[in-house]
Design a protein around this motif. Sequence first.
Motif, PDB file in Angstrom:
ATOM      1  N   TYR A  65       0.842  -1.198   0.000  1.00 36.33           N
ATOM      2  CA  TYR A  65       0.000   0.000   0.000  1.00 36.33           C
ATOM      3  C   TYR A  65       0.880   1.253   0.000  1.00 36.33           C
ATOM      4  O   TYR A  65       0.660   2.175  -0.789  1.00 36.33           O
ATOM      5  N   ILE A  66       1.892   1.263   0.862  1.00 32.38           N
ATOM      6  CA  ILE A  66       2.800   2.412   0.939  1.00 32.38           C
ATOM      7  C   ILE A  66       3.522   2.603  -0.388  1.00 32.38           C
ATOM      8  O   ILE A  66       3.581   3.716  -0.920  1.00 32.38           O
ATOM      9  N   ASN A  71       4.572   5.717  -4.989  1.00 36.28           N
ATOM     10  CA  ASN A  71       5.119   5.665  -6.354  1.00 36.28           C
ATOM     11  C   ASN A  71       4.111   6.049  -7.430  1.00 36.28           C
ATOM     12  O   ASN A  71       4.482   6.662  -8.424  1.00 36.28           O
ATOM     13  N   ILE A  72       2.854   5.683  -7.249  1.00 34.52           N
ATOM     14  CA  ILE A  72       1.869   5.931  -8.294  1.00 34.52           C
ATOM     15  C   ILE A  72       1.101   7.234  -8.061  1.00 34.52           C
ATOM     16  O   ILE A  72       1.010   8.069  -8.941  1.00 34.52           O
ATOM     17  N   LYS A  73       0.573   7.408  -6.854  1.00 37.62           N
ATOM     18  CA  LYS A  73      -0.237   8.597  -6.586  1.00 37.62           C
ATOM     19  C   LYS A  73       0.572   9.768  -6.024  1.00 37.62           C
ATOM     20  O   LYS A  73       0.041  10.855  -5.865  1.00 37.62           O
ATOM     21  N   LYS A  74       1.832   9.518  -5.696  1.00 35.03           N
ATOM     22  CA  LYS A  74       2.719  10.562  -5.149  1.00 35.03           C
ATOM     23  C   LYS A  74       2.191  11.149  -3.837  1.00 35.03           C
ATOM     24  O   LYS A  74       2.293  12.341  -3.591  1.00 35.03           O
ATOM     25  N   TRP A  75       1.630  10.286  -2.983  1.00 36.35           N
ATOM     26  CA  TRP A  75       1.149  10.733  -1.685  1.00 36.35           C
ATOM     27  C   TRP A  75       2.321  10.840  -0.722  1.00 36.35           C
ATOM     28  O   TRP A  75       3.284  10.072  -0.796  1.00 36.35           O
ATOM     29  N   THR A 109      10.836  13.633  -4.956  1.00 36.70           N
ATOM     30  CA  THR A 109       9.431  13.697  -5.369  1.00 36.70           C
ATOM     31  C   THR A 109       8.815  15.027  -4.938  1.00 36.70           C
ATOM     32  O   THR A 109       8.095  15.656  -5.715  1.00 36.70           O
ATOM     33  N   ILE A 110       9.124  15.449  -3.717  1.00 40.39           N
ATOM     34  CA  ILE A 110       8.607  16.748  -3.244  1.00 40.39           C
ATOM     35  C   ILE A 110       9.089  17.863  -4.177  1.00 40.39           C
ATOM     36  O   ILE A 110       8.300  18.709  -4.614  1.00 40.39           O
TER      37      ILE A 110
END
Length: 154
Positions: A65-66, A71-75, A109-110
Amino acid sequence: MEKRSFTFEEIKLKMARYCAYQDRCHKEVEQKMKEFLLIPEAKDEILLFLIRENYLNEERFVRSYIRGKFNIKKWGRNKIKSHLKGKGITEKLILKCFDEIDYEDYYNTIKALYEKYYTKQTSGSSFDKKQKTIRYLIGKGYEYDAVLDSISEL
């Protein structure tokens, strides 16, 4: 539509398939089992079977889930953590599994999200655009300090 009744073995097999299709948490499995009229002992027996046969593994679920949400939703970590808590996952397990997110990747990513969102804005002063972008990143679940650390180099 008429509800069809299943034997205990059929339900066990359906639940095994449900868990094999993608990693699930205990809460999702218990939710799914509500579709079937089962006595509590039968539910417990199915849960034990799924855990024993490794169809149901909470840590594996949390780790995938993490990885997926980052990786996909960039949460960010905050959003991931709150969604996992909503699924009944303990804070201890969540924190243990956050090693799935690489420190460098997190900060890169940030930065990438910041630059992309900042350049998309067409109006306002650079201060306003910066504040709006920071709010956007916090909304995606990134920690305020992590955002400031990442963008201080830009």
